[in-house]
Design an enzyme around this catalytic site. Structure first.
Site, PDB file in Angstrom:
ATOM      1  N   ASP A  28       0.801  -1.220   0.000  1.00  0.00           N
ATOM      2  CA  ASP A  28       0.000   0.000   0.000  1.00  0.00           C
ATOM      3  C   ASP A  28       0.836   1.272   0.000  1.00  0.00           C
ATOM      4  O   ASP A  28       0.313   2.357   0.270  1.00  0.00           O
ATOM      5  CB  ASP A  28      -0.923   0.021   1.239  1.00  0.00           C
ATOM      6  CG  ASP A  28      -1.918  -1.124   1.223  1.00  0.00           C
ATOM      7  OD1 ASP A  28      -2.297  -1.553   0.122  1.00  0.00           O
ATOM      8  OD2 ASP A  28      -2.298  -1.586   2.310  1.00  0.00           O
ATOM      9  N   ASP A  60      24.646  18.443 -10.714  1.00  0.00           N
ATOM     10  CA  ASP A  60      23.657  18.645 -11.782  1.00  0.00           C
ATOM     11  C   ASP A  60      22.299  18.445 -11.125  1.00  0.00           C
ATOM     12  O   ASP A  60      21.955  17.326 -10.730  1.00  0.00           O
ATOM     13  CB  ASP A  60      23.891  17.635 -12.898  1.00  0.00           C
ATOM     14  CG  ASP A  60      22.972  17.839 -14.101  1.00  0.00           C
ATOM     15  OD1 ASP A  60      21.887  18.427 -13.943  1.00  0.00           O
ATOM     16  OD2 ASP A  60      23.343  17.394 -15.206  1.00  0.00           O
ATOM     17  N   HIS A  89      26.239  10.489 -15.649  1.00  0.00           N
ATOM     18  CA  HIS A  89      24.995  10.398 -14.885  1.00  0.00           C
ATOM     19  C   HIS A  89      25.235   9.665 -13.557  1.00  0.00           C
ATOM     20  O   HIS A  89      24.500   8.757 -13.177  1.00  0.00           O
ATOM     21  CB  HIS A  89      23.910   9.693 -15.699  1.00  0.00           C
ATOM     22  CG  HIS A  89      23.336  10.549 -16.781  1.00  0.00           C
ATOM     23  ND1 HIS A  89      22.595  10.024 -17.833  1.00  0.00           N
ATOM     24  CD2 HIS A  89      23.389  11.882 -16.989  1.00  0.00           C
ATOM     25  CE1 HIS A  89      22.239  11.016 -18.641  1.00  0.00           C
ATOM     26  NE2 HIS A  89      22.696  12.146 -18.152  1.00  0.00           N
ATOM     27  N   HIS A 103      14.184  16.619 -20.122  1.00  0.00           N
ATOM     28  CA  HIS A 103      14.525  16.471 -21.541  1.00  0.00           C
ATOM     29  C   HIS A 103      13.206  16.606 -22.297  1.00  0.00           C
ATOM     30  O   HIS A 103      12.567  15.621 -22.652  1.00  0.00           O
ATOM     31  CB  HIS A 103      15.209  15.130 -21.792  1.00  0.00           C
ATOM     32  CG  HIS A 103      16.595  15.072 -21.217  1.00  0.00           C
ATOM     33  ND1 HIS A 103      17.733  15.181 -21.981  1.00  0.00           N
ATOM     34  CD2 HIS A 103      17.036  14.962 -19.940  1.00  0.00           C
ATOM     35  CE1 HIS A 103      18.809  15.123 -21.213  1.00  0.00           C
ATOM     36  NE2 HIS A 103      18.407  14.986 -19.961  1.00  0.00           N
ATOM     37  N   HIS A 128      28.739  14.198 -24.522  1.00  0.00           N
ATOM     38  CA  HIS A 128      27.309  14.503 -24.618  1.00  0.00           C
ATOM     39  C   HIS A 128      27.078  15.749 -25.472  1.00  0.00           C
ATOM     40  O   HIS A 128      28.011  16.501 -25.772  1.00  0.00           O
ATOM     41  CB  HIS A 128      26.694  14.698 -23.225  1.00  0.00           C
ATOM     42  CG  HIS A 128      27.363  15.754 -22.391  1.00  0.00           C
ATOM     43  ND1 HIS A 128      27.245  17.105 -22.627  1.00  0.00           N
ATOM     44  CD2 HIS A 128      28.177  15.640 -21.298  1.00  0.00           C
ATOM     45  CE1 HIS A 128      27.926  17.787 -21.728  1.00  0.00           C
ATOM     46  NE2 HIS A 128      28.519  16.914 -20.909  1.00  0.00           N
ATOM     47  N   GLU A 136      26.274  24.432 -16.715  1.00  0.00           N
ATOM     48  CA  GLU A 136      24.996  24.371 -17.431  1.00  0.00           C
ATOM     49  C   GLU A 136      24.078  25.515 -17.005  1.00  0.00           C
ATOM     50  O   GLU A 136      23.810  25.695 -15.817  1.00  0.00           O
ATOM     51  CB  GLU A 136      24.311  23.030 -17.147  1.00  0.00           C
ATOM     52  CG  GLU A 136      22.945  22.875 -17.795  1.00  0.00           C
ATOM     53  CD  GLU A 136      22.300  21.535 -17.458  1.00  0.00           C
ATOM     54  OE1 GLU A 136      21.347  21.148 -18.151  1.00  0.00           O
ATOM     55  OE2 GLU A 136      22.759  20.873 -16.488  1.00  0.00           O
ATOM     56  N   ARG A 160      31.460  20.470 -15.577  1.00  0.00           N
ATOM     57  CA  ARG A 160      30.332  20.817 -16.456  1.00  0.00           C
ATOM     58  C   ARG A 160      29.729  22.114 -15.937  1.00  0.00           C
ATOM     59  O   ARG A 160      29.622  22.319 -14.726  1.00  0.00           O
ATOM     60  CB  ARG A 160      29.278  19.704 -16.503  1.00  0.00           C
ATOM     61  CG  ARG A 160      28.125  19.997 -17.459  1.00  0.00           C
ATOM     62  CD  ARG A 160      27.321  18.743 -17.833  1.00  0.00           C
ATOM     63  NE  ARG A 160      26.613  18.100 -16.737  1.00  0.00           N
ATOM     64  CZ  ARG A 160      26.960  16.941 -16.195  1.00  0.00           C
ATOM     65  NH1 ARG A 160      28.048  16.291 -16.608  1.00  0.00           N
ATOM     66  NH2 ARG A 160      26.256  16.416 -15.213  1.00  0.00           N
ATOM     67  N   TYR A 200      35.746  16.002 -19.279  1.00  0.00           N
ATOM     68  CA  TYR A 200      35.853  14.885 -18.349  1.00  0.00           C
ATOM     69  C   TYR A 200      37.145  14.134 -18.642  1.00  0.00           C
ATOM     70  O   TYR A 200      37.267  13.457 -19.671  1.00  0.00           O
ATOM     71  CB  TYR A 200      34.641  13.961 -18.495  1.00  0.00           C
ATOM     72  CG  TYR A 200      33.325  14.720 -18.507  1.00  0.00           C
ATOM     73  CD1 TYR A 200      32.677  15.052 -17.325  1.00  0.00           C
ATOM     74  CD2 TYR A 200      32.764  15.136 -19.715  1.00  0.00           C
ATOM     75  CE1 TYR A 200      31.497  15.774 -17.336  1.00  0.00           C
ATOM     76  CE2 TYR A 200      31.575  15.851 -19.734  1.00  0.00           C
ATOM     77  CZ  TYR A 200      30.947  16.177 -18.549  1.00  0.00           C
ATOM     78  OH  TYR A 200      29.780  16.886 -18.570  1.00  0.00           O
ATOM     79  N   HIS A 254      19.676  20.611 -24.563  1.00  0.00           N
ATOM     80  CA  HIS A 254      18.392  20.016 -24.922  1.00  0.00           C
ATOM     81  C   HIS A 254      17.288  21.008 -24.602  1.00  0.00           C
ATOM     82  O   HIS A 254      17.503  22.025 -23.923  1.00  0.00           O
ATOM     83  CB  HIS A 254      18.173  18.703 -24.161  1.00  0.00           C
ATOM     84  CG  HIS A 254      18.325  18.824 -22.663  1.00  0.00           C
ATOM     85  ND1 HIS A 254      17.332  19.317 -21.845  1.00  0.00           N
ATOM     86  CD2 HIS A 254      19.363  18.539 -21.839  1.00  0.00           C
ATOM     87  CE1 HIS A 254      17.745  19.322 -20.587  1.00  0.00           C
ATOM     88  NE2 HIS A 254      18.989  18.854 -20.551  1.00  0.00           N
ATOM     89  N   GLU A 264      25.321  23.288 -21.897  1.00  0.00           N
ATOM     90  CA  GLU A 264      26.069  22.579 -20.859  1.00  0.00           C
ATOM     91  C   GLU A 264      27.334  21.881 -21.375  1.00  0.00           C
ATOM     92  O   GLU A 264      27.435  20.657 -21.311  1.00  0.00           O
ATOM     93  CB  GLU A 264      25.168  21.555 -20.175  1.00  0.00           C
ATOM     94  CG  GLU A 264      24.366  20.667 -21.132  1.00  0.00           C
ATOM     95  CD  GLU A 264      23.427  19.724 -20.407  1.00  0.00           C
ATOM     96  OE1 GLU A 264      23.893  18.976 -19.527  1.00  0.00           O
ATOM     97  OE2 GLU A 264      22.235  19.745 -20.730  1.00  0.00           O
ATOM     98  N   ASP A 309      17.112  22.932 -14.730  1.00  0.00           N
ATOM     99  CA  ASP A 309      18.163  21.932 -14.923  1.00  0.00           C
ATOM    100  C   ASP A 309      19.505  22.664 -15.009  1.00  0.00           C
ATOM    101  O   ASP A 309      19.884  23.154 -16.075  1.00  0.00           O
ATOM    102  CB  ASP A 309      17.888  21.136 -16.198  1.00  0.00           C
ATOM    103  CG  ASP A 309      18.950  20.081 -16.487  1.00  0.00           C
ATOM    104  OD1 ASP A 309      19.799  19.838 -15.610  1.00  0.00           O
ATOM    105  OD2 ASP A 309      18.922  19.505 -17.589  1.00  0.00           O
TER     106      ASP A 309
END
Length: 481
Positions: free
Chosen positions: A83, A305, A288, A406, A395, A450, A448, A430, A399, A426, A316
């Site tokens: 539940d 991030d 990620h 996204h 990447h 962004e 990064r 790395y 976006h 962004e 974002d």
């Protein structure tokens, strides 16, 4: 003066309890006429009108198509165990078209050639019926009557009437176009039951997916949506400052996550927009990384991030800062290089460019910056520079952003940017800890930066401009701890 009136009890008009905030019950959140904060019944109606217009235009030359029926299920309640439900988050397309916040509902939009251009559709909501026992445990429901009053659709009914309604529609109409997201259906039972039967009917001309239509509408924001986007980005920006001040060597990544969540919520956000990346040191090189279960060592950078959701609209942002308050020389060099690229990319966010244009420029600029630092050989060919830049930033540059993080994924990143779009920018670098092709001082550093950018007819507007990103501003804020 009639003194009897002074002695009479004041009787307040009854307040109807809905299954979501309403102007009658939450005047601190909504004004009269709003279905959700900042979005009025009229705006929701205009959205449905635009959707129907676009659907009809796609098949304007097909004489045999007389009607269109568009079906949008809400999200359903999902349980983690027995539940215990997961926090409910409404399906974005359903929410965009009517503003109704309850689970296990369906919006049906019917358009016919016989309808006028100004009233080109009829919208019906099918919602969970009032149930005192379930409401005792789960909270109020709006019911059909409340849903009609809240949303301003043309009619509202109990959910258990939906199957009969659709069956009757199929019997009464031929030559109709059926619109439904059969690729990502929000309700499994409804999809495999009612909709599988309707799709199997031979009376419709074709079944079309609603995704492309919806994303084409959602990618450009109305003034009311821009205001909400501005607010959600501002909340996240302010929260980032507090998280930076909270940072110290030895801090747990999970504590920084909790601090971000707290600072967003106390500023009015409902929750974080997605599981945040809180990566200390070399863990920033996992794009990620969301485990967020390590301790950040002295001398490490923190890459966070994160964003929040405010009344259905998301932010974002990404910032990278030294946990001890001071960039090392190598960290500063790589950070300044990334920031220089990011600033040029932001300036390119105009109607003359697409996101893909900005991405290609990002790779070229990043390659030049990394050559200056000796990370990419100075004598490398142009193609080798781009290849290495793509390896160090695997990447895209950004976006679309909106109700989803996204957002509007059916809209190509190769189309020119248009006023009202909100995008992320962004770039990142790395450098893996075991990358022996790079000088040792840079190994293990992940960066990064962004921002969230509103496209206008003129220069782009950086909605996250209040979130510090220069070395000087970050170190100044860290010194205020």
């Amino acid at each position: 003066m009639d003194r009897s009136r002074l002695l009479s009890p004041v009787v307040s008009p009854p307040v109807r309890w809905f299954g979501q905030p309403a102007a009658q019950t939450h005047p601190h959140l909504l004004n009269t006429g709003e279905v959700t904060p900042n979005i009025t019944k009229e705006e929701y109606r205009r959205r449905r009108c635009m959707l129907v217009k676009d659907a009809r235009n796609m098949f304007a030359g097909f004489r045999e198509v007389e009607d269109h029926i568009l079906i949008f299920p809400s999200a359903r309640r999902v349980f983690m165990t027995n539940d215990i439900p997961y926090p409910f988050r409404q399906n974005s397309d359903f929410l965009y078209l009517c503003g109704f916040q309850e689970a296990d509902s369906v919006l049906v939009i019917h358009s016919s050639k016989s309808f006028s251009s100004s009233h080109n559709h009829r919208a019906a909501l099918f919602v969970p019926k009032k149930d005192p026992y379930k409401e005792l445990w789960e909270g109020s429901r709006s019911g059909a009557e409340g849903a009609l009053e809240l949303t301003g659709v043309d009619s509202a009914h109990n959910y258990n009437e939906l199957e009969q309604f659709l069956s009757g529609f199929c019997k009464d109409h031929s030559k109709f176009m059926l619109w439904y997201d059969f690729v990502n259906p929000p309700q499994d039972g409804f999809h495999t039951g009612v909709m599988s039967q309707m799709i199997g009917e031979e009376r419709h001309k074709a079944v079309e997916n609603t995704q492309k239509l919806m994303h084409g509408l959602r990618v450009k924001k109305s003034p009311a949506e821009v205001e909400l986007m501005t607010q959600t980005v501002q909340i996240a920006s302010e929260a980032f400052v507090e998280v930076m001040k909270f940072s110290r060597p030895g801090v747990h990544e999970s504590h920084l996550w909790a601090k971000m969540d707290f600072e967003c919520r106390v500023r009015g956000a409902q929750y974080l927009a997605y599981p945040p990346v809180v990566a200390g040191g070399p863990r920033a090189n996992t794009i990620h990384y969301t485990a967020n279960n390590q301790v950040v060592a002295d001398g490490d950078l923190v890459l966070m991030d994160a964003g929040c959701e405010l009344h259905g609209y998301t932010s974002d942002l990404t910032r990278t800062w030294p946990v001890n308050g001071k960039f090392s020389p190598a960290q500063r060099e790589l950070y300044q290089a990334t920031l220089a690229v990011q600033k040029v990319c932001v300036s390119m966010c105009t109607t003359q460019h697409s996101l893909d244009d900005v991405y290609r420029q990002m790779l070229a600029l990043l390659g030049m910056q990394l050559q200056e630092l000796g990370i990419i050989p100075r004598d490398a060919s142009a193609s080798e520079v781009i290849k290495k830049a793509r390896q160090l930033c695997p990447h895209h540059v950004g976006h679309y952003l909106g109700m989803d993080v996204h957002d509007s994924s059916e809209v190509s990143r190769n189309v020119k940017l248009e006023p009202g779009m909100v995008i992320t920018v962004e770039p990142g670098v790395y450098v893996q800890s075991d990358d022996t092709t790079v000088a040792e001082k840079y190994r293990g550093i992940g960066i990064r930066i962004e921002d969230n950018i509103l496209i206008t007819k003129a220069t782009p507007i950086n909605l996250s401009q209040n979130c510090p990103k220069t070395v000087e501003d970050i170190e100044r804020i860290m010194s205020e701890r």
